[in-house]
Each structure stands twice: as C-alpha cells, then as structure tokens.
Design a protein around this motif. Structure first.
Motif, PDB file in Angstrom:
ATOM      1  N   CYS A  27      47.096  23.659  50.114  1.00 53.85           N
ATOM      2  CA  CYS A  27      45.821  24.536  50.140  1.00 53.85           C
ATOM      3  C   CYS A  27      44.723  23.439  49.602  1.00 53.85           C
ATOM      4  O   CYS A  27      44.067  23.197  49.067  1.00 53.85           O
ATOM      5  N   PRO A  28      44.380  22.692  51.015  1.00 56.12           N
ATOM      6  CA  PRO A  28      43.424  21.608  50.982  1.00 56.12           C
ATOM      7  C   PRO A  28      41.954  22.002  50.894  1.00 56.12           C
ATOM      8  O   PRO A  28      41.000  21.109  50.763  1.00 56.12           O
ATOM      9  N   ALA A  29      41.753  23.329  51.416  1.00 50.08           N
ATOM     10  CA  ALA A  29      40.257  23.629  51.284  1.00 50.08           C
ATOM     11  C   ALA A  29      40.474  24.954  50.698  1.00 50.08           C
ATOM     12  O   ALA A  29      41.166  25.918  50.923  1.00 50.08           O
ATOM     13  N   LEU A  30      39.149  25.372  49.952  1.00 51.66           N
ATOM     14  CA  LEU A  30      38.761  26.474  49.163  1.00 51.66           C
ATOM     15  C   LEU A  30      37.529  27.081  49.182  1.00 51.66           C
ATOM     16  O   LEU A  30      36.671  26.175  49.286  1.00 51.66           O
ATOM     17  N   THR A  31      37.203  28.305  49.257  1.00 46.73           N
ATOM     18  CA  THR A  31      35.833  28.849  49.235  1.00 46.73           C
ATOM     19  C   THR A  31      35.488  28.911  47.790  1.00 46.73           C
ATOM     20  O   THR A  31      36.299  28.788  47.027  1.00 46.73           O
ATOM     21  N   LEU A  32      34.249  29.039  47.582  1.00 46.14           N
ATOM     22  CA  LEU A  32      33.832  29.402  46.443  1.00 46.14           C
ATOM     23  C   LEU A  32      34.280  30.602  45.814  1.00 46.14           C
ATOM     24  O   LEU A  32      34.737  30.572  44.543  1.00 46.14           O
ATOM     25  N   GLY A  33      34.536  31.715  46.552  1.00 51.87           N
ATOM     26  CA  GLY A  33      35.263  32.945  45.977  1.00 51.87           C
ATOM     27  C   GLY A  33      36.722  32.660  45.688  1.00 51.87           C
ATOM     28  O   GLY A  33      37.368  33.109  44.778  1.00 51.87           O
ATOM     29  N   ASP A  34      37.362  31.947  46.377  1.00 45.35           N
ATOM     30  CA  ASP A  34      38.855  31.498  46.259  1.00 45.35           C
ATOM     31  C   ASP A  34      38.723  30.773  44.867  1.00 45.35           C
ATOM     32  O   ASP A  34      39.780  31.020  43.844  1.00 45.35           O
ATOM     33  N   CYS A  35      37.975  29.598  44.741  1.00 49.66           N
ATOM     34  CA  CYS A  35      37.885  29.036  43.316  1.00 49.66           C
ATOM     35  C   CYS A  35      37.909  29.945  42.069  1.00 49.66           C
ATOM     36  O   CYS A  35      38.481  29.791  41.145  1.00 49.66           O
ATOM     37  N   ALA A  36      36.662  30.765  42.401  1.00 46.79           N
ATOM     38  CA  ALA A  36      36.436  31.624  41.367  1.00 46.79           C
ATOM     39  C   ALA A  36      37.561  32.597  40.795  1.00 46.79           C
ATOM     40  O   ALA A  36      37.686  32.835  39.531  1.00 46.79           O
ATOM     41  N   ALA A  37      38.147  33.000  41.896  1.00 47.92           N
ATOM     42  CA  ALA A  37      39.157  34.035  41.456  1.00 47.92           C
ATOM     43  C   ALA A  37      40.505  33.253  40.893  1.00 47.92           C
ATOM     44  O   ALA A  37      40.985  33.567  40.111  1.00 47.92           O
TER      45      ALA A  37
END
Length: 121
Positions: A27-37
């Motif tokens: 998982c080398p890239a994450l969105t803000l929503g991904d990180c928050a969750a």
C-alpha cells in the motif's frame, strides 16, 4: 489502531509515526480518507498530520491522484540507520571490488526523481 500511551510520550509525534507506518510495499499510496480510516482519526486531524509530514518532506502528494506517498525525507534517515547497522563496513569491500573490476567508480545510492542520495561511496 491506538498507540500505547505513557506519561512520557508525545501524542502528536506518535500519531505522525503511525502515519508513516501506514505506507507499505502493498500500500504505497493512500488518500486522506484512507489514512483517517486506518488511524481512526477525524479527517481534519489526519489532514494536519499529513500536511506536517509533507512540509517536512516525509510525504508527498501525487499531483494526478492527490494520494500521499513516502518522500525523500524518509531516505535521508537511511545513511544513519545503515551506519548504525554496519552496512557501509559490509558493503565497502563489494563496492571497491566492483570499481576495480569495471574500472569505474562505484557507489550505493538511492535515486528519486532528479536527486541522488549516496549511502556508501
């Protein structure tokens, strides 16, 4: 994914380090929503963490997708880590032999974009 808290820890630093640990080979890239969750934090809190890590060059945003990924600031920690583990001492004979066999200079380096970070030369 809550961290173990003691009276001597700094919560914001712990959260920042937790953010960095989210990024893996799988998982080398994450969105803000991904990180928050994944962090179980509110989007505004997560945004501030991501923004701080981006300002310090530990994260960067993909201009096309807006997703975050690790940046060169993380690699800048690598020479001290490698030194502490004795990697230059172990790698130097191999690098010297490669240079001798090829007649060229040899280094162990990391390349990102147009920047080279020399790890062993």
């Amino acid at each position: 994914m809550s961290a173990v808290r003691t009276p001597t820890t700094v919560q914001s630093l712990a959260r920042g380090l937790r953010v960095l640990r989210l990024f893996t080979r799988e998982c080398p890239a994450l969105t803000l929503g991904d990180c928050a969750a994944l962090l179980e934090l509110s989007p505004p809190t997560t945004y501030r963490l991501l923004n701080t890590l981006e300002a310090e060059r530990f994260l960067e945003r993909d201009p096309a997708t807006g997703a975050y990924r690790l940046a060169l600031g993380v690699l800048e920690l690598l020479p001290a880590l490698l030194d502490g583990l004795g990697v230059p001492r172990l790698a130097q004979p191999v690098i010297d032999r490669l240079a001798e066999e090829t007649g060229e200079s040899a280094n162990l380096a990391a390349l990102e974009g147009g920047r080279v970070l020399y790890l062993v030369s």
